[in-house]
Design an enzyme around this catalytic site. Structure first.
Site, short mmCIF file in Angstrom:
data_model
loop_
_atom_site.label_atom_id
_atom_site.label_comp_id
_atom_site.label_asym_id
_atom_site.label_seq_id
_atom_site.Cartn_x
_atom_site.Cartn_y
_atom_site.Cartn_z
N SER A 20 47.14 44.30 33.79
CA SER A 20 47.41 45.66 33.32
C SER A 20 47.17 46.70 34.41
O SER A 20 46.18 46.65 35.13
CB SER A 20 46.50 45.97 32.13
OG SER A 20 46.69 47.30 31.72
N SER A 69 41.64 55.35 40.64
CA SER A 69 41.16 56.23 39.58
C SER A 69 42.37 56.83 38.86
O SER A 69 42.47 58.04 38.71
CB SER A 69 40.28 57.33 40.17
OG SER A 69 41.03 58.07 41.12
N ASN A 98 47.99 46.27 26.38
CA ASN A 98 46.64 46.65 26.81
C ASN A 98 46.35 48.04 26.26
O ASN A 98 47.08 48.99 26.53
CB ASN A 98 46.59 46.63 28.34
CG ASN A 98 45.23 47.01 28.90
OD1 ASN A 98 44.85 48.18 28.90
ND2 ASN A 98 44.49 46.02 29.36
N CYS A 128 37.45 50.56 30.91
CA CYS A 128 38.09 51.35 31.96
C CYS A 128 37.09 52.36 32.51
O CYS A 128 36.60 53.23 31.80
CB CYS A 128 39.31 52.09 31.43
SG CYS A 128 40.12 53.02 32.76
N GLY A 242 40.89 39.73 42.20
CA GLY A 242 41.14 39.34 43.59
C GLY A 242 42.05 38.16 43.80
O GLY A 242 42.14 37.64 44.91
N GLY A 263 46.43 41.19 39.68
CA GLY A 263 46.53 42.65 39.65
C GLY A 263 46.88 43.24 41.00
O GLY A 263 48.05 43.35 41.37
C1 LIG Z 1 45.94 50.64 40.00
C2 LIG Z 1 45.23 49.87 38.93
C3 LIG Z 1 45.34 50.28 37.61
C4 LIG Z 1 44.70 49.59 36.59
N1 LIG Z 1 44.87 49.98 35.29
C5 LIG Z 1 44.34 49.23 34.29
C6 LIG Z 1 44.60 49.52 32.93
O1 LIG Z 1 45.34 50.46 32.61
N2 LIG Z 1 44.02 48.75 31.96
C7 LIG Z 1 43.21 47.68 32.27
O2 LIG Z 1 42.73 47.01 31.38
N3 LIG Z 1 42.97 47.37 33.56
C8 LIG Z 1 43.51 48.11 34.58
N4 LIG Z 1 43.26 47.76 35.88
C9 LIG Z 1 42.39 46.61 36.17
C10 LIG Z 1 43.19 45.33 36.45
O3 LIG Z 1 43.98 44.98 35.34
C11 LIG Z 1 42.24 44.18 36.80
O4 LIG Z 1 41.35 43.98 35.73
C12 LIG Z 1 41.43 44.43 38.04
O5 LIG Z 1 42.18 45.17 38.98
C13 LIG Z 1 40.93 43.15 38.71
O6 LIG Z 1 41.97 42.30 39.10
P1 LIG Z 1 42.66 42.32 40.57
O7 LIG Z 1 41.56 42.22 41.57
O8 LIG Z 1 43.62 41.17 40.59
O9 LIG Z 1 43.36 43.64 40.67
C14 LIG Z 1 43.91 48.46 36.91
C15 LIG Z 1 43.79 48.06 38.23
C16 LIG Z 1 44.43 48.75 39.24
C17 LIG Z 1 44.28 48.26 40.66
#
Ligand SMILES: Cc1cc2nc3c(=O)[nH]c(=O)nc-3n(C[C@H](O)[C@H](O)[C@H](O)COP(=O)(O)O)c2cc1C
Ligand SMILES: Cc1cc2nc3c(=O)[nH]c(=O)nc-3n(C[C@H](O)[C@H](O)[C@H](O)COP(=O)(O)OP(=O)(O)OC[C@H]3O[C@@H](n4cnc5c(N)ncnc54)[C@H](O)[C@@H]3O)c2cc1C
Ligand SMILES: Cc1cc2nc3c(=O)[nH]c(=O)nc-3n(C[C@H](O)[C@H](O)[C@H](O)COP(=O)(O)OP(=O)(O)OC[C@H]3O[C@@H](n4cnc5c(N)ncnc54)[C@H](O)[C@@H]3O)c2cc1C
Ligand SMILES: Cc1cc2nc3c(=O)[nH]c(=O)nc-3n(C[C@H](O)[C@H](O)[C@H](O)COP(=O)(O)O)c2cc1C
Ligand code: FES
Ligand code: FES
Lengths: 301, 256, 301, 256
Positions: A20, A69, A98, A128, A242, A263
């Protein structure tokens, strides 16, 4: 090669889900590859009403990671249901809504608003870190996690997955609280709260001061938490944090995740998800394994 | 748009901390003026790409020139790359400059590294481009001033070391008192764009497009980090620089 | 250029301290440069009795970070006092005794054992994730943090700095608890608990399964916590986590740290500490500042 | 020991996934047989150095040869480096092989990439080295077999594709039944060293030194991560491979 997994009743053609907030509603990535090849898509975090999100800058790069953010900028639940969902449903992949709220009532109304909606799974974002009202507060204390899960679940027609915050002392407490509240699955981790400073201007890089850390930098913490949670609850666990390659995904599957989410890697490389799927396949082939089931939870520790 | 492992044909210093990189890939899709490329930094620590505008694009040769300035670690690493190496490149991205029907005369106005993307507009619509205004801090960081051979050319530096002394927006203002184009394309640092906007409020019938910058994640519209404030109706909303822009109608941009 | 800082009464010639566990007792680094040029040295974590530590492998590399599970291998307090301290005292740098225990009694006995010892500061490690008995347990619940600080402080003759764990929901609670217990300073962060898996053997990379994450990867989390803690307590804060360069150190100083510690960077580069000192100096010069005091806590947020 | 930005003179594939890298720096301190260098991986993601044994050291030329095998990401990145580039190098580290007084005859025994450090011992004490035993998995990964021109040379591969078929420790065992040196230097994978230790229990009057490997942090003795179990008196303690070793008396090593 059998990549199919069953996530609390939802069949995913493979265990790779776009996380998400990094994948919009899928359309942009569909210009790079057919997103039907994904196991699923968790859409940008939705709220009842549209949100503009936080002011820019909303992103800061950190060593092998990034802070964001965004603050849940989204068109609101009904615009999603009318404008985005029908397009997404044309694709042959699981759709995960989500959702986030600022109050318990918000969450209840979200669950009600989703009644009848053609989504495969709901992912409850109680973690969040980028919104001032509520948001993360629900994701810290186990009692609150249980309460919000219970209230949401009461009105929720779809299988419910609760997304956990890593900014806690013992994440297994919250995983069990979600399970006790009626969650059908948990997903983890959301972002770790972090900060970056521009030493030339002496100001935080993010307009919002702090943001959520994601990307390869957090993988060791995410993997540890997934491992701990998978041992603590009976419901399935979706692991993330990651993941960039098939090898990374295999680590999470071995640690006990039924599926994984990708993500930040989508931001580094729009082709990240298909590459992760390919990488898992290659690993299974190299080890002469018939399917992904043969590695889930098979860590020898 | 697509992802390429483009080959570096050239990566050369052309002014103080300013480099020109020429990339080629057989599969390059045609890039339009004002679009950008999103380059991966080839070390493992920097996970975000860097957006760089198309400076010149040649579809016959499938070559793309970029002009970039060393700002931080990412551009420093790029500047150390050698011809023959390859760069992971997404291109062409974003919505570039557009020419409304009936446009007869276009002017270009750019400052600092923002002068770079204007050149491809000149190459594409050169018959319409009658005047070019470029502003630089000083001679050391001026580049690409010999490219606009068929247009009236104005240049100013803040310290007077090259061209007129002062701000290029003042020079533009003086010329606008005498003569007006239908359309101005602009790109540059925010303070310059702010005074450009102020100047143009006096000439509301001249359409202006501006190419914006904001810190980016994906560069393709998926992550919503690159927001800029755009007026719409009575209110405003956050638009994505990478997908809805980087080029916007100057009137709609809120520089705050 | 005035680099001098006053850390709860201890004068440091500059704000750069070698972090515990990455610098032994200093001798190995003295072969690379004169360690007298450091602001201080926090020695390898000491326990009452000698400890062998955990079995190898004790280290795993992660993206821009590393995990360690050394587990407090050390010669014990009295061997330190008789064999190591006299050598270290020949050097003109502040000596910080980093101490850990498994029980409240251990901590009390450590404080007593240090009575009369010629160390400038004691750093109470209540946050080591790599020992099974006690260790980290003291560093999680605020009430425990306060209790162990109070008990230690009662017998402690030297200024006392408490080292905080980042594996908590709200680190300011623990910082205030340490302050309430009588700490003269706090240092943070210790390592984040993490894990790495070898997908070929299907085993954790570390023999100890989990380990402590450190290095550039954790910097955004560390910086956020230092910023939060500096706003929450009146005692000085020593910041660390991923500092590799003078610029990194300046970020922590702006966020409110009176001094910084450099840990993992010593492993990447034995010359890391002098380079950080040089980098701080260069930053101050470039900005025409007369001393480090002009940046401490000067973040505009 | 010191930190150098050493220049790469050569970085060449010499067998399957095996490379020889030659480094030079005017300031190199003399390296002794069995010591190692600790190389920084030049991308920003890998913060730990990689320990590689000295294969040959020439103090007149100030050149050091290393032989390394691609195992993971770090060695893969090293293998992509080009002559003319520089590598951040700590050297010479650790305690190498030593020759007790009165030693007349030395044998060398190595397996796989563990054969690499033995060559500098041969170069240094060549007059005393009478026999060399090298074991490899197969011909593809064998290297450095033509270097030992003045010693009896034995080689075995597991698949028989080169030299005798079988384990080199068995070959050594058979020779020891006939003839004994004063000292054996060894290096290789743990299973090989374990059977070496078993073999040598039959010949307690032959002194044996073994070079160990363990995952390292600092490489200079400060972080205590590179521990190996060494017997001392009735008990054992964890010693640092990087500083107390990497070469230890075989009798004291506990392979578990
Ligand atoms: C730009 C961005 C926006 C995100 N927005 C959401 C969101 O709207 N809802 C949510 O549950 N997680 C959100 N996340 C968190 C990701 O879904 C994920 O849990 C987190 O980034 C860890 O995974 P990753 O390291 O593969 O990015 C966001 C992450 C990023 C980088
Ligand atoms: C659409 C667009 C087109 C651009 N075209 C050009 C061009 O043609 N030539 C040129 O020199 N520069 C251009 N820029 C600016 C360029 O992207 C930044 O200077 C560059 O990303 C800085 O990277 P760094 O690693 O050197 O700096 P760092 O400060 O180390 O970068 C840290 C992070 O901040 C981001 N960042 C820093 N400054 C900017 C900025 N001004 N705009 C956007 N992101 C920034 C980086 O992308 C990175 O994510 C453009 C920016 C945008 C958005
Ligand atoms: C004293 C000493 C001398 C050595 N000499 C040589 C030599 O001459 N030639 C050679 O090819 N190899 C040698 N090795 C092994 C070599 O250090 C590893 O193969 C190399 O570090 C693997 O790095 P990687 O990035 O390719 O592997 P990865 O698996 O990606 O590395 C991940 C981490 O594990 C560590 N690691 C992985 N395997 C080993 C290992 N076997 N020993 C120690 N650390 C390891 C790495 O250093 C790194 O920190 C030596 C090791 C030691 C301790
Ligand atoms: C190998 C290693 C050993 C450590 N041992 C100790 C210790 O004994 N006591 C302690 O308080 N912290 C110990 N730490 C934690 C560091 O002092 C520091 O808090 C942490 O690594 C974060 O800083 P860094 O990112 O600069 O390394 C150790 C860290 C490492 C990497
Ligand atoms: S950078 Fe991701 S939406 Fe613009
Ligand atoms: S690697 Fe640090 S002590 Fe050996």
């Amino acid at each position: 090669m059998d990549l199919l997994v069953n996530l609390c009743g939802v069949k995913l053609k493979n265990p790779v889900i776009a996380a998400s907030g990094t994948f919009g509603f899928g359309a942009e990535y569909d210009e790079y590859y057919d997103i039907s090849l994904l196991g699923g898509i968790s859409v940008k975090g939705l709220t009842l009403l549209p949100r503009q999100g936080n002011p820019p800058p909303r992103i800061a790069e950190t060593a092998a990671g990034m802070l964001n953010s965004v603050g849940l900028q989204n068109p609101g639940l009904s615009a999603f249901l009318s404008d985005e969902l029908p397009k997404l449903r044309q694709k042959n992949t699981a759709v995960i809504a989500n959702v986030a709220g600022a109050t318990l009532e918000d969450y209840e109304n979200m669950a009600k608003g989703l009644q009848g909606a053609d989504v495969d799974l709901v992912e409850l974002n109680i973690s969040c870190p980028n919104v001032k009202e509520g948001g993360v507060a629900f994701g810290i204390r186990p009692a609150m996690v249980e309460e919000v899960t219970k209230r949401f679940k009461k009105h929720c027609e779809q299988p419910l997955m609760v997304k956990l915050s890593p900014n806690v002392a013992d994440i297994t407490d919250n995983a069990r609280a979600a399970e006790d509240g009626g969650a059908d699955a948990v997903s983890l981790i959301n972002t770790l709260t972090g900060m970056a400073i521009d030493i030339e201007t002496r100001k935080p890089v993010l307009a919002n001061v702090t943001g959520g850390l994601s990307g390869p930098a957090v993988k060791p913490v995410a993997l540890r938490m997934v491992y701990q949670v998978a041992k603590s609850v009976k419901i399935p666990v979706v692991g993330m944090g990651g993941i960039e390659t098939g090898e990374d995904a295999v680590e999470f599957l071995l640690a006990g995740a039924t599926a994984v989410m990708v993500g930040t890697a989508n931001l580094s490389d729009p082709m990240a998800c298909p590459k992760v799927i390919q990488g898992i396949k290659a690993y299974l082939e190299r080890h002469h394994l018939s399917g992904v089931q043969e590695i889930i939870g098979k860590l020898e520790a | 748009m697509k992802e390429y492992r483009a080959e570096i044909l050239e990566n050369k210093r052309i002014a103080q901390d300013i480099y020109r990189m020429v990339l080629r890939d057989e599969g390059f899709e045609r890039a339009l003026p004002g679009q950008f490329a999103h380059l991966r930094i080839p070390d493992g620590r920097h996970i975000l790409r860097r957006p760089i505008s198309v400076h010149a694009y040649d579809h016959d040769q499938r070559t793309m020139s970029l002009i970039y300035q060393i700002k931080g670690e990412g551009t420093r690493i790029l500047s150390g790359m050698k011809s023959g190496e390859s760069v992971d490149t997404l291109m062409p991205l974003g919505r570039g400059f557009w020419v409304p029907e009936g446009t007869k005369e276009i002017w270009l106005m750019g400052g600092g590294i923002g002068a770079a993307p204007l050149f491809e507009a000149y190459r594409t619509w050169g018959d319409k481009v009658k005047a070019v205004f470029l502003g630089f801090r000083s001679l050391d960081v001026a580049y690409g001033v010999d490219l606009y051979d068929k247009a009236a050319f104005y240049v100013a530096t803040e310290d007077g070391s090259f061209g007129a002394q002062g701000y290029i927006t003042d020079m533009l203002d003086r010329l606008l008192e005498k003569k007006r184009p239908d359309l101005i394309f602009s790109c540059g640092p925010v303070p310059m764009l702010r005074s450009f906007k102020r100047v143009m409020e006096k000439y509301p019938d001249v359409a202006c497009q501006v190419s914006l910058e904001e810190r980016m994640g994906c560069g393709i519209g998926g992550c919503l980090v690159c927001s800029c404030k755009i007026q719409s109706g009575d209110g405003w909303s956050y638009k994505r620089v990478c997908k809805d822009g980087p080029v916007f109608d100057l009137k709609e941009v809120d520089f705050e």
